[in-house]
Scaffold this motif. Structure first.
Motif, PDB file in Angstrom:
ATOM      1  N   GLY A 189     -45.650 -19.470 -66.618  1.00  0.00           N
ATOM      2  CA  GLY A 189     -45.368 -20.406 -67.701  1.00  0.00           C
ATOM      3  C   GLY A 189     -44.912 -21.785 -67.281  1.00  0.00           C
ATOM      4  O   GLY A 189     -45.640 -22.560 -66.669  1.00  0.00           O
ATOM      5  N   ARG A 190     -43.665 -22.094 -67.630  1.00  0.00           N
ATOM      6  CA  ARG A 190     -43.116 -23.436 -67.444  1.00  0.00           C
ATOM      7  C   ARG A 190     -43.042 -23.844 -65.975  1.00  0.00           C
ATOM      8  O   ARG A 190     -43.093 -25.036 -65.656  1.00  0.00           O
ATOM      9  CB  ARG A 190     -41.718 -23.509 -68.068  1.00  0.00           C
ATOM     10  N   VAL A 239     -45.221 -23.249 -63.528  1.00  0.00           N
ATOM     11  CA  VAL A 239     -46.523 -23.771 -63.104  1.00  0.00           C
ATOM     12  C   VAL A 239     -46.742 -25.175 -63.669  1.00  0.00           C
ATOM     13  O   VAL A 239     -47.164 -26.096 -62.958  1.00  0.00           O
ATOM     14  CB  VAL A 239     -47.644 -22.817 -63.542  1.00  0.00           C
ATOM     15  N   LYS A 240     -46.427 -25.364 -64.954  1.00  0.00           N
ATOM     16  CA  LYS A 240     -46.601 -26.683 -65.566  1.00  0.00           C
ATOM     17  C   LYS A 240     -45.659 -27.712 -64.948  1.00  0.00           C
ATOM     18  O   LYS A 240     -46.033 -28.879 -64.762  1.00  0.00           O
ATOM     19  CB  LYS A 240     -46.355 -26.589 -67.077  1.00  0.00           C
ATOM     20  N   PHE A 241     -44.445 -27.280 -64.625  1.00  0.00           N
ATOM     21  CA  PHE A 241     -43.488 -28.195 -64.001  1.00  0.00           C
ATOM     22  C   PHE A 241     -43.989 -28.672 -62.638  1.00  0.00           C
ATOM     23  O   PHE A 241     -43.876 -29.856 -62.312  1.00  0.00           O
ATOM     24  CB  PHE A 241     -42.134 -27.494 -63.866  1.00  0.00           C
ATOM     25  N   CYS A 242     -44.561 -27.779 -61.843  1.00  0.00           N
ATOM     26  CA  CYS A 242     -45.101 -28.157 -60.533  1.00  0.00           C
ATOM     27  C   CYS A 242     -46.275 -29.133 -60.686  1.00  0.00           C
ATOM     28  O   CYS A 242     -46.382 -30.116 -59.941  1.00  0.00           O
ATOM     29  CB  CYS A 242     -45.549 -26.917 -59.769  1.00  0.00           C
ATOM     30  N   GLU A 243     -47.141 -28.860 -61.658  1.00  0.00           N
ATOM     31  CA  GLU A 243     -48.292 -29.738 -61.864  1.00  0.00           C
ATOM     32  C   GLU A 243     -47.854 -31.131 -62.315  1.00  0.00           C
ATOM     33  O   GLU A 243     -48.418 -32.140 -61.864  1.00  0.00           O
ATOM     34  CB  GLU A 243     -49.232 -29.111 -62.895  1.00  0.00           C
ATOM     35  N   GLN A 244     -46.862 -31.201 -63.184  1.00  0.00           N
ATOM     36  CA  GLN A 244     -46.390 -32.503 -63.642  1.00  0.00           C
ATOM     37  C   GLN A 244     -45.601 -33.231 -62.558  1.00  0.00           C
ATOM     38  O   GLN A 244     -45.620 -34.461 -62.487  1.00  0.00           O
ATOM     39  CB  GLN A 244     -45.545 -32.325 -64.902  1.00  0.00           C
ATOM     40  N   THR A 289     -47.897 -35.215 -60.431  1.00  0.00           N
ATOM     41  CA  THR A 289     -48.364 -36.489 -60.986  1.00  0.00           C
ATOM     42  C   THR A 289     -47.354 -37.611 -60.771  1.00  0.00           C
ATOM     43  O   THR A 289     -47.710 -38.786 -60.832  1.00  0.00           O
ATOM     44  CB  THR A 289     -48.638 -36.343 -62.494  1.00  0.00           C
ATOM     45  N   LEU A 305     -40.400 -30.782 -70.134  1.00  0.00           N
ATOM     46  CA  LEU A 305     -41.764 -31.123 -69.769  1.00  0.00           C
ATOM     47  C   LEU A 305     -42.269 -32.272 -70.632  1.00  0.00           C
ATOM     48  O   LEU A 305     -41.618 -32.703 -71.590  1.00  0.00           O
ATOM     49  CB  LEU A 305     -42.663 -29.893 -69.906  1.00  0.00           C
ATOM     50  N   GLN A 306     -43.472 -32.769 -70.289  1.00  0.00           N
ATOM     51  CA  GLN A 306     -43.989 -33.960 -70.963  1.00  0.00           C
ATOM     52  C   GLN A 306     -44.181 -33.732 -72.456  1.00  0.00           C
ATOM     53  O   GLN A 306     -43.830 -34.579 -73.275  1.00  0.00           O
ATOM     54  CB  GLN A 306     -45.302 -34.377 -70.311  1.00  0.00           C
ATOM     55  N   LYS A 307     -44.701 -32.576 -72.842  1.00  0.00           N
ATOM     56  CA  LYS A 307     -44.962 -32.323 -74.257  1.00  0.00           C
ATOM     57  C   LYS A 307     -43.677 -32.113 -75.059  1.00  0.00           C
ATOM     58  O   LYS A 307     -43.700 -32.207 -76.284  1.00  0.00           O
ATOM     59  CB  LYS A 307     -45.861 -31.095 -74.409  1.00  0.00           C
TER      60      LYS A 307
END
Length: 329
Positions: A134-135, A137-142, A145, A208-210
Motif C-alpha cells: 500500500g502506502r 510502495v507509493k511513498f517510495c515512488e513519490q 520524484t 502522500l500527494q493525493k
C-alpha cells in the motif's frame, strides 16, 4: 449565674484592636477548584466558563496595551518578546560557527566534500522492507520524484549486507531503506556509500500527494533547490550535509522547485514546494508532496551494521529528553 462582664471586656478589646465585625449572613468565599466537581458535565461547563473569562481578560488587557502604545506613539516601549522553548534553548557547546577554521577544514575533508566540489554526482537507490504494501510502495515512488537520479527496487528478501556491496559495484552513492508497520512507513535508514555514515530515523505524519489539499501538479525532472534550517550543532551539521548530498549541487531554477528540511526541537520536517513570482513583492507557493517528519534515532560510522557497527550518537530518551529546552541538532 455567670457574670457578663468578661464578654463586655472582649468586645471592648475587639473594638480597640481595630478588627472589623462581619455583617450577619456574610461568609468568606471558599477556595474553589474545578477538579473537585464530581459531575463530569458540570465540571466541563465550569472549566469552559473559566476559560472564556480568562480569554476575555486577556483580550481586554491586549486592547488596553494597544491603546497605550497608540497614545504614546514613537515613545512607546518596545514590544516584549514572548518566551518560547526555542528562544529559551540551553546553549550547546558543540554549536557550529560557520567562520571557524576547524569547521571549514572538516568540510573540505569529510565524506561529502566530493559532492560539494562537483567531483561526484549523487545516485540513490530506494528500497523497502520485505513485502511492502500500500502506502509504503507509493511513498517510495513519490520520494523518487523528489530526489533526482533515484531508482526504486524491491527488497525481495535480501539482507542489507548483501545489498550494499551490489550498490557500491553499480556506483550508487546512497541507499535509502523505508521500513513499515501496519502498511505505513515508520522508519528510514539513510546509508552513505561507500564509507558511511549511516543514519536511522523514525518516520511519522506521512502525507502522500493525493492526501494534500490544494496541491500543485506533479513534480518535474528539474533538480530542486535545497533549504536546510536550524542545523546548528556538530551533530546537526553532519545530518544537514547528509541530506544535502542527496541532491545535485547545481539546482535548475527554471523548475522553481524547493526541497526543505526544517529542524525544530529535534524534529525534521520535510516539505516539497513549487514557487511562482506574482509580482515584485509577492510570491506564491504550491506544495507538491510528499510531506513527512523525521526523528533521529542513531548515527553510525561506516555502512549499515546493526551487530558490530560503531555508533557516534544514539538517542537515549530518558536522559536526553529530561530537559525540554536542550536540543541535540
Amino acid at each position: 449565674l455567670k457574670s457578663k462582664a468578661p464578654m463586655k471586656d472582649l468586645k471592648m478589646e475587639e473594638e480597640s484592636s481595630g478588627v472589623e465585625k462581619l455583617e450577619p449572613g456574610t461568609t468568606f468565599p471558599p477556595t474553589f477548584s474545578v477538579s473537585e466537581i464530581k459531575n463530569k458535565q458540570r465540571r466541563h461547563q465550569m472549566f469552559m466558563k473559566l476559560k472564556q473569562e480568562k480569554r476575555k481578560q486577556k483580550m481586554q488587557l491586549k486592547k488596553k496595551r494597544r491603546k497605550e502604545r497608540e497614545a504614546l506613539g514613537d515613545k512607546a516601549p518596545p514590544k516584549e518578546v514572548p518566551k518560547t522553548i526555542e528562544n529559551q534553548r540551553v546553549f550547546d557547546e558543540t554549536t557550529v560557527d560557520p567562520e571557524d577554521e576547524e569547521i571549514a577544514f572538516d568540510e573540505g575533508t569529510d565524506e561529502f566534500s566530493a559532492y560539494f566540489n562537483g567531483l561526484t554526482n549523487p545516485k540513490v537507490l530506494i528500497t523497502t522492507s520485505d513485502r511492502p504494501r500500500g502506502r509504503v510502495v507509493k511513498f517510495c515512488e513519490q520520494l523518487a520524484t523528489v530526489i533526482p537520479n533515484a531508482h526504486v527496487y524491491y527488497r525481495r528478501g535480501l539482507a542489507l549486507k548483501r545489498i550494499i556491496p551490489q550498490c557500491i559495484a553499480r556506483d550508487f552513492t546512497y541507499l535509502i531503506v523505508i521500513n513499515q508497520d501496519r502498511q505505513t512507513p515508520n522508519g528510514l535508514v539513510l546509508c552513505h556509500l561507500p564509507d558511511g555514515p549511516t543514519a536511522h530515523f523514525k518516520v511519522s505524519s506521512v502525507r502522500l500527494q493525493k492526501e494534500l489539499k490544494r496541491r500543485g501538479k506533479a513534480p518535474t525532472e528539474h533538480s530542486p533547490e535545497v533549504i536546510l534550517n536550524n542545523f546548528s550543532t556538530r551533530l546537526g551539521h553532519t545530518i544537514g550535509r547528509l541530506f544535502a548530498a542527496l541532491f545535485p549541487q547545481n539546482p535548475q531554477f527554471v523548475g522553481r522547485q524547493v526541497a526543505t528540511f526544517h529542524n525544530q526541537r529535534d524534529f525534521i520536517f520535510f516539505r516539497f514546494h513549487r514557487y511562482i513570482f506574482k509580482n515584485e513583492k509577492k510570491v506564491g507557493i504550491q506544495e507538491l508532496g510528499p510531506r513527512f517528519t523525521l526523528k533521529l534515532r542513531s548515527l553510525q560510522k561506516g555502512t549499515f551494521d546493526s551487530k558490530y557497527g560503531e555508533f557516534e550518537w544514539v538517542l537515549k530518551r530518558h536522559e536526553m529528553d529530561a530537559c525540554r529546552r536542550k536540543f541535540q541538532l
